[in-house]
Design a protein around this motif. Sequence first.
Motif, PDB file in Angstrom:
ATOM      1  N   ARG A  26       0.838  -1.198   0.000  1.00  0.00           N
ATOM      2  CA  ARG A  26       0.000   0.000   0.000  1.00  0.00           C
ATOM      3  C   ARG A  26       0.871   1.245   0.000  1.00  0.00           C
ATOM      4  O   ARG A  26       1.849   1.326   0.729  1.00  0.00           O
ATOM      5  CB  ARG A  26      -0.905  -0.013   1.238  1.00  0.00           C
ATOM      6  N   ARG A  27       0.513   2.208  -0.825  1.00  0.00           N
ATOM      7  CA  ARG A  27       1.294   3.428  -0.930  1.00  0.00           C
ATOM      8  C   ARG A  27       1.197   4.228   0.363  1.00  0.00           C
ATOM      9  O   ARG A  27       0.101   4.420   0.896  1.00  0.00           O
ATOM     10  CB  ARG A  27       0.796   4.278  -2.093  1.00  0.00           C
ATOM     11  N   PRO A  28       2.326   4.691   0.898  1.00  0.00           N
ATOM     12  CA  PRO A  28       2.272   5.452   2.157  1.00  0.00           C
ATOM     13  C   PRO A  28       1.445   6.722   1.992  1.00  0.00           C
ATOM     14  O   PRO A  28       1.426   7.339   0.921  1.00  0.00           O
ATOM     15  CB  PRO A  28       3.748   5.782   2.433  1.00  0.00           C
ATOM     16  N   SER A  29       0.788   7.112   3.057  1.00  0.00           N
ATOM     17  CA  SER A  29      -0.009   8.334   3.035  1.00  0.00           C
ATOM     18  C   SER A  29       0.891   9.553   3.160  1.00  0.00           C
ATOM     19  O   SER A  29       2.086   9.446   3.457  1.00  0.00           O
ATOM     20  CB  SER A  29      -1.014   8.320   4.190  1.00  0.00           C
ATOM     21  N   ALA A  30       0.306  10.716   2.945  1.00  0.00           N
ATOM     22  CA  ALA A  30       1.061  11.962   3.087  1.00  0.00           C
ATOM     23  C   ALA A  30       1.592  12.105   4.505  1.00  0.00           C
ATOM     24  O   ALA A  30       2.730  12.544   4.723  1.00  0.00           O
ATOM     25  CB  ALA A  30       0.169  13.147   2.723  1.00  0.00           C
ATOM     26  N   GLY A  31       0.771  11.715   5.481  1.00  0.00           N
ATOM     27  CA  GLY A  31       1.213  11.806   6.873  1.00  0.00           C
ATOM     28  C   GLY A  31       2.399  10.899   7.165  1.00  0.00           C
ATOM     29  O   GLY A  31       3.332  11.290   7.871  1.00  0.00           O
ATOM     30  N   GLN A  32       2.369   9.682   6.617  1.00  0.00           N
ATOM     31  CA  GLN A  32       3.493   8.759   6.825  1.00  0.00           C
ATOM     32  C   GLN A  32       4.767   9.277   6.163  1.00  0.00           C
ATOM     33  O   GLN A  32       5.856   9.181   6.726  1.00  0.00           O
ATOM     34  CB  GLN A  32       3.121   7.384   6.277  1.00  0.00           C
ATOM     35  N   ASN A  33       4.635   9.839   4.958  1.00  0.00           N
ATOM     36  CA  ASN A  33       5.794  10.450   4.303  1.00  0.00           C
ATOM     37  C   ASN A  33       6.384  11.562   5.165  1.00  0.00           C
ATOM     38  O   ASN A  33       7.603  11.666   5.340  1.00  0.00           O
ATOM     39  CB  ASN A  33       5.389  11.035   2.948  1.00  0.00           C
ATOM     40  N   TRP A 123       4.615  12.107  -1.244  1.00  0.00           N
ATOM     41  CA  TRP A 123       3.901  13.388  -1.196  1.00  0.00           C
ATOM     42  C   TRP A 123       4.893  14.510  -1.479  1.00  0.00           C
ATOM     43  O   TRP A 123       5.942  14.594  -0.819  1.00  0.00           O
ATOM     44  CB  TRP A 123       3.267  13.541   0.177  1.00  0.00           C
ATOM     45  N   ALA A 126       6.406  16.410   1.462  1.00  0.00           N
ATOM     46  CA  ALA A 126       6.977  15.649   2.580  1.00  0.00           C
ATOM     47  C   ALA A 126       8.373  16.149   2.983  1.00  0.00           C
ATOM     48  O   ALA A 126       8.659  16.284   4.182  1.00  0.00           O
ATOM     49  CB  ALA A 126       7.025  14.163   2.242  1.00  0.00           C
TER      50      ALA A 126
END
Length: 277
Positions: A26-33, A123, A126
């Motif tokens: 699963r592609r990391p979310s903006a928050g995870q980046n 993102w 990021a």
Amino acid sequence: MSEATTDRFARETPALGQVERVEPPRRPSAGQNALVFGWRAVLKFVHVPEQLFDLITTPIMFTLLFTFVFGGALAGTPQDYLQFFLPGILVQTVTFNAVYSGMGLSTDLEKGLFDRFRSLPIWPLAPFAGLMVGDILRHLIAGLIILTIGLVLGYRPEAGVPGVVAAFSLLIVIALGFGWIFLVLGLLVRTPMTVMTLGFSFLFPLVFASNVMVQPETMPGWLQTIVAVNPVSLITTAMRGLMAGSASWGDLALALIAPAVLTVTLAPVVLALYRRR
């Protein structure tokens, strides 16, 4: 190999010529980046702690020199002046430290790191979020050191711990707003030293033509008009009110105008410059 083991191996192994389908991660979310790049900023402090030296020595010297050299002349006693001056030196510190956002960005660009970041499926903002995490750490460390020195010298926030927490929260918001200015500079200017020179050339008149160090009543009339609308003055007034327990909602609203406007106008500019570069 036993017969049971052979049967199990045959069931679990795809037939020759067939490719087993595996779901992509699963592609990391903006928050995870943003958290990953924030951790990178934390590691910078761990591995290069001496970078904090420049950030804390100047505000410490300002605090001590103005308190003991000018405090008696400006407020009667150094302790009385410290009650007025310390919230202002906190504002000055985070404002000056915001320059290091642009310097850090310029350094990464100079080393080619952002070329690598741009090629990654992340993102786009990021890397800038990581820079801001580093900024927050710098501001908190410098602010806590100054507050500690002030408490040792006799400063007493009348609003107590809640007032200090509210004041530091405002400081972080202000610092993030001003940081966009220097991110733009970092993307436009080629060297970190030029970013620093231009940044401080802009900040010195903005900070010193304010109510950070003195009340504006003794200034010429035209300068008082400038000081009254200076964003640094509005922020400092709100800071003093929060730490003294006398801040109004109007003071806070005026203090937040500049960082809100800077964020709304300059965040898209930073992203556009980053993509173009």
